[in-house]
Design a protein around this motif. Structure first.
Motif, PDB file in Angstrom:
ATOM      1  N   ASN A 182       0.828  -1.204   0.000  1.00 38.23           N
ATOM      2  CA  ASN A 182       0.000   0.000   0.000  1.00 38.23           C
ATOM      3  C   ASN A 182       0.867   1.260   0.000  1.00 38.23           C
ATOM      4  OD1 ASN A 182      -2.867   1.126   0.434  1.00 38.23           O
ATOM      5  ND2 ASN A 182      -1.709   2.101   2.089  1.00 38.23           N
ATOM      6  N   ARG A 183       1.950   1.227   0.790  1.00 39.76           N
ATOM      7  CA  ARG A 183       2.853   2.387   0.860  1.00 39.76           C
ATOM      8  C   ARG A 183       3.505   2.658  -0.495  1.00 39.76           C
ATOM      9  NH1 ARG A 183       8.038   3.874   1.173  1.00 39.76           N
ATOM     10  NH2 ARG A 183       8.778   1.739   0.864  1.00 39.76           N
ATOM     11  N   VAL A 184       4.011   1.592  -1.130  1.00 44.24           N
ATOM     12  CA  VAL A 184       4.688   1.774  -2.416  1.00 44.24           C
ATOM     13  C   VAL A 184       3.702   2.211  -3.495  1.00 44.24           C
ATOM     14  CG1 VAL A 184       6.061   0.658  -4.203  1.00 44.24           C
ATOM     15  CG2 VAL A 184       6.478   0.111  -1.797  1.00 44.24           C
ATOM     16  N   ILE A 185       2.518   1.661  -3.470  1.00 44.40           N
ATOM     17  CA  ILE A 185       1.509   2.073  -4.447  1.00 44.40           C
ATOM     18  C   ILE A 185       1.108   3.534  -4.217  1.00 44.40           C
ATOM     19  CG2 ILE A 185      -0.916   1.697  -5.111  1.00 44.40           C
ATOM     20  CD1 ILE A 185      -0.322  -1.309  -4.978  1.00 44.40           C
ATOM     21  N   GLY A 186       1.084   3.954  -2.959  1.00 47.86           N
ATOM     22  CA  GLY A 186       0.864   5.370  -2.671  1.00 47.86           C
ATOM     23  C   GLY A 186       1.970   6.232  -3.252  1.00 47.86           C
ATOM     24  N   LEU A 187       3.210   5.734  -3.190  1.00 48.06           N
ATOM     25  CA  LEU A 187       4.337   6.446  -3.796  1.00 48.06           C
ATOM     26  C   LEU A 187       4.141   6.554  -5.305  1.00 48.06           C
ATOM     27  CD1 LEU A 187       7.331   7.499  -3.861  1.00 48.06           C
ATOM     28  CD2 LEU A 187       7.987   5.113  -4.205  1.00 48.06           C
ATOM     29  N   ILE A 188       3.741   5.458  -5.922  1.00 46.30           N
ATOM     30  CA  ILE A 188       3.488   5.478  -7.370  1.00 46.30           C
ATOM     31  C   ILE A 188       2.437   6.516  -7.708  1.00 46.30           C
ATOM     32  CG2 ILE A 188       2.556   4.142  -9.303  1.00 46.30           C
ATOM     33  CD1 ILE A 188       3.828   1.649  -7.978  1.00 46.30           C
ATOM     34  N   ARG A 189       1.355   6.522  -6.929  1.00 46.05           N
ATOM     35  CA  ARG A 189       0.272   7.468  -7.204  1.00 46.05           C
ATOM     36  C   ARG A 189       0.741   8.913  -7.073  1.00 46.05           C
ATOM     37  NH1 ARG A 189      -4.392   5.553  -7.689  1.00 46.05           N
ATOM     38  NH2 ARG A 189      -4.111   3.862  -6.184  1.00 46.05           N
ATOM     39  N   SER A 190       1.664   9.149  -6.140  1.00 53.40           N
ATOM     40  CA  SER A 190       2.166  10.512  -5.934  1.00 53.40           C
ATOM     41  C   SER A 190       2.983  11.013  -7.121  1.00 53.40           C
ATOM     42  CB  SER A 190       3.012  10.577  -4.657  1.00 53.40           C
ATOM     43  OG  SER A 190       4.272   9.948  -4.843  1.00 53.40           O
ATOM     44  N   GLN A 191       3.442  10.071  -7.979  1.00 56.12           N
ATOM     45  CA  GLN A 191       4.232  10.448  -9.148  1.00 56.12           C
ATOM     46  C   GLN A 191       3.364  10.743 -10.370  1.00 56.12           C
ATOM     47  OE1 GLN A 191       7.775  10.543  -8.761  1.00 56.12           O
ATOM     48  NE2 GLN A 191       7.089  10.268  -6.657  1.00 56.12           N
ATOM     49  N   LEU A 192       2.059  10.515 -10.253  1.00 54.97           N
ATOM     50  CA  LEU A 192       1.159  10.657 -11.394  1.00 54.97           C
ATOM     51  C   LEU A 192       0.418  11.982 -11.341  1.00 54.97           C
ATOM     52  CD1 LEU A 192      -0.411   7.068 -11.299  1.00 54.97           C
ATOM     53  CD2 LEU A 192       1.632   7.817 -12.552  1.00 54.97           C
ATOM     54  N   SER A 193       0.114  12.535 -12.500  1.00 54.42           N
ATOM     55  CA  SER A 193      -0.626  13.789 -12.571  1.00 54.42           C
ATOM     56  C   SER A 193      -2.125  13.580 -12.476  1.00 54.42           C
ATOM     57  CB  SER A 193      -0.296  14.533 -13.871  1.00 54.42           C
ATOM     58  OG  SER A 193      -0.625  13.744 -14.999  1.00 54.42           O
ATOM     59  N   SER A 194      -2.561  12.308 -12.518  1.00 55.95           N
ATOM     60  CA  SER A 194      -3.981  11.976 -12.370  1.00 55.95           C
ATOM     61  C   SER A 194      -4.157  11.027 -11.201  1.00 55.95           C
ATOM     62  CB  SER A 194      -4.516  11.320 -13.642  1.00 55.95           C
ATOM     63  OG  SER A 194      -5.830  10.804 -13.441  1.00 55.95           O
ATOM     64  N   ALA A 195      -5.155  11.298 -10.376  1.00 49.20           N
ATOM     65  CA  ALA A 195      -5.426  10.435  -9.222  1.00 49.20           C
ATOM     66  C   ALA A 195      -6.322   9.261  -9.574  1.00 49.20           C
ATOM     67  CB  ALA A 195      -6.084  11.264  -8.111  1.00 49.20           C
ATOM     68  N   ASP A 196      -6.773   9.191 -10.828  1.00 48.51           N
ATOM     69  CA  ASP A 196      -7.766   8.189 -11.211  1.00 48.51           C
ATOM     70  C   ASP A 196      -7.179   6.927 -11.842  1.00 48.51           C
ATOM     71  OD1 ASP A 196      -9.791   9.834 -10.313  1.00 48.51           O
ATOM     72  OD2 ASP A 196     -10.072  10.792 -12.263  1.00 48.51           O
ATOM     73  N   VAL A 197      -5.865   6.846 -11.965  1.00 44.69           N
ATOM     74  CA  VAL A 197      -5.242   5.676 -12.586  1.00 44.69           C
ATOM     75  C   VAL A 197      -5.350   4.479 -11.640  1.00 44.69           C
ATOM     76  CG1 VAL A 197      -3.113   4.691 -13.498  1.00 44.69           C
ATOM     77  CG2 VAL A 197      -3.617   7.119 -13.852  1.00 44.69           C
ATOM     78  N   PRO A 198      -5.948   3.365 -12.070  1.00 45.12           N
ATOM     79  CA  PRO A 198      -6.000   2.182 -11.211  1.00 45.12           C
ATOM     80  C   PRO A 198      -4.594   1.598 -11.045  1.00 45.12           C
ATOM     81  CG  PRO A 198      -7.592   2.027 -13.019  1.00 45.12           C
ATOM     82  CD  PRO A 198      -6.672   3.160 -13.343  1.00 45.12           C
ATOM     83  N   ILE A 199      -4.230   1.286  -9.807  1.00 45.52           N
ATOM     84  CA  ILE A 199      -2.925   0.686  -9.534  1.00 45.52           C
ATOM     85  C   ILE A 199      -3.140  -0.638  -8.822  1.00 45.52           C
ATOM     86  CG2 ILE A 199      -0.643   0.976  -8.530  1.00 45.52           C
ATOM     87  CD1 ILE A 199      -1.067   3.985  -8.565  1.00 45.52           C
ATOM     88  N   GLN A 200      -2.683  -1.708  -9.464  1.00 46.31           N
ATOM     89  CA  GLN A 200      -2.834  -3.053  -8.927  1.00 46.31           C
ATOM     90  C   GLN A 200      -1.604  -3.458  -8.126  1.00 46.31           C
ATOM     91  OE1 GLN A 200      -2.962  -4.799 -12.917  1.00 46.31           O
ATOM     92  NE2 GLN A 200      -5.060  -5.467 -12.519  1.00 46.31           N
ATOM     93  N   TYR A 201      -1.790  -4.483  -7.301  1.00 52.23           N
ATOM     94  CA  TYR A 201      -0.653  -5.168  -6.697  1.00 52.23           C
ATOM     95  C   TYR A 201      -0.524  -6.536  -7.359  1.00 52.23           C
ATOM     96  CZ  TYR A 201       2.216  -8.063  -3.763  1.00 52.23           C
ATOM     97  OH  TYR A 201       3.191  -8.927  -3.343  1.00 52.23           O
ATOM     98  N   GLY A 202       0.701  -6.958  -7.634  1.00 52.50           N
ATOM     99  CA  GLY A 202       0.950  -8.288  -8.161  1.00 52.50           C
ATOM    100  C   GLY A 202       2.155  -8.902  -7.478  1.00 52.50           C
ATOM    101  N   GLY A 203       2.108 -10.182  -7.223  1.00 41.24           N
ATOM    102  CA  GLY A 203       3.226 -10.858  -6.582  1.00 41.24           C
ATOM    103  C   GLY A 203       2.728 -11.880  -5.582  1.00 41.24           C
ATOM    104  N   SER A 204       2.533 -13.112  -6.034  1.00 35.13           N
ATOM    105  CA  SER A 204       2.030 -14.198  -5.179  1.00 35.13           C
ATOM    106  C   SER A 204       0.681 -13.849  -4.543  1.00 35.13           C
ATOM    107  CB  SER A 204       3.062 -14.558  -4.103  1.00 35.13           C
ATOM    108  OG  SER A 204       4.241 -15.086  -4.687  1.00 35.13           O
ATOM    109  N   VAL A 205      -0.188 -13.238  -5.348  1.00 38.80           N
ATOM    110  CA  VAL A 205      -1.568 -13.005  -4.899  1.00 38.80           C
ATOM    111  C   VAL A 205      -2.303 -14.341  -4.926  1.00 38.80           C
ATOM    112  CG1 VAL A 205      -3.738 -11.833  -5.395  1.00 38.80           C
ATOM    113  CG2 VAL A 205      -1.565 -10.659  -5.808  1.00 38.80           C
ATOM    114  N   LYS A 206      -3.051 -14.634  -3.885  1.00 38.48           N
ATOM    115  CA  LYS A 206      -3.773 -15.903  -3.802  1.00 38.48           C
ATOM    116  C   LYS A 206      -5.041 -15.732  -2.983  1.00 38.48           C
ATOM    117  CE  LYS A 206      -0.002 -16.808  -0.666  1.00 38.48           C
ATOM    118  NZ  LYS A 206       1.335 -17.405  -0.621  1.00 38.48           N
ATOM    119  N   THR A 207      -5.824 -16.784  -2.913  1.00 37.99           N
ATOM    120  CA  THR A 207      -7.103 -16.703  -2.197  1.00 37.99           C
ATOM    121  C   THR A 207      -6.900 -16.362  -0.730  1.00 37.99           C
ATOM    122  OG1 THR A 207      -7.077 -19.097  -1.784  1.00 37.99           O
ATOM    123  CG2 THR A 207      -8.217 -18.336  -3.758  1.00 37.99           C
ATOM    124  N   ALA A 208      -5.785 -16.779  -0.155  1.00 36.29           N
ATOM    125  CA  ALA A 208      -5.555 -16.583   1.271  1.00 36.29           C
ATOM    126  C   ALA A 208      -5.217 -15.149   1.652  1.00 36.29           C
ATOM    127  CB  ALA A 208      -4.436 -17.512   1.751  1.00 36.29           C
TER     128      ALA A 208
END
Length: 243
Positions: A182-208
């Motif tokens: 969440n922190r890193v994705i917040g950093l990514i969002r802070s670099q964008l000129s639009s707040a509406d860009v969807p930002i996903q997380y990926g990396g061993s996402v699973k049902t658990a």
């Protein structure tokens, strides 16, 4: 307003017959899926045409795992944007770490691909993320900031999805702590000129862990690898429980 985008990246898995078998099991499991969730399947090139025919009229969108920046030419093994749009593809993954690591992708070529995708009417899913060595050296912020600076040149943010994929968590079973993601994705969002860009997380996402991941306020979805190969499991991820 940001939308939720859940995408499955099948990588080099599933024949045409296997992809159709998956859809037969998967589609009925989406009957009660919340309307605000965009669902995408990023399949091998050989599966796209047959899948497109069977996804017509459903809520599932089709994505490719790459796209070239030229419309035609001597580029053996590549695929042109028009070849994808012709069969109903609407999204294209660009800059996945496996493409960068194994096939020599650079920020320059990732940018070329993303721009070509948008020119053809495709929405790029742009992947960024740091290696374990870079994270251990405290370079996460600098690496991602540089990737974004180079990858987003000439890109229309209104037709873009970004996926934060820490390389050390892809296919390893290790998941970035949800609060850190969440922190890193917040950093990514802070670099964008639009707040509406969807930002996903990926990396061993699973049902658990999907419920915990999606409870984070900055995370708008997931780019799912191995867990997207199982129809029932991926449906559970798509139908994650909101906080």
């Amino acid at each position: 307003m940001r939308r939720v985008v859940i995408a499955g990246n099948w990588k080099m898995h599933k024949t045409q017959a296997e992809s159709l078998e998956f859809l037969q099991s998967f589609l009925p499991l989406l009957e009660n899926t919340a309307e605000d969730r965009e669902v995408i399947l990023c399949a091998p090139f050989t599966d796209l045409s047959v899948m497109s025919k069977n996804l017509h009229g459903t809520r599932v969108r089709l994505g490719s795992q790459n796209v070239h920046w030229e419309e035609s030419g001597a580029f053996t093994g590549e695929i042109a944007p028009s070849m994808l749009t012709e069969v109903g593809v609407t999204y294209a993954v660009v800059g996945h770490s496996e493409r960068r690591q194994y096939f020599g992708e650079t920020d320059e070529t990732v940018n070329f691909r993303a721009r070509a995708a948008q020119k053809a009417g495709l929405k790029p899913i742009l992947c960024v993320g740091e290696s374990k060595q870079q994270r251990d050296a405290g370079e996460t912020e600098a690496v991602i900031t540089q990737q974004l600076k180079a990858d987003l040149v000439g890109i229309d943010l209104s037709g873009l999805v970004i996926a934060y994929e820490p390389i050390w968590a892809i296919g390893t079973g290790d998941t970035c702590d949800s609060k850190e993601a969440n922190r890193v994705i917040g950093l990514i969002r802070s670099q964008l000129s639009s707040a509406d860009v969807p930002i996903q997380y990926g990396g061993s996402v699973k049902t658990a862990n999907i419920d915990e991941i999606m409870a984070q306020p900055e995370i708008d979805g997931a780019l799912v690898g191995g867990a997207s190969l199982d129809a029932e499991g991926f449906a559970r991820i798509v139908n994650y429980q909101s906080a």
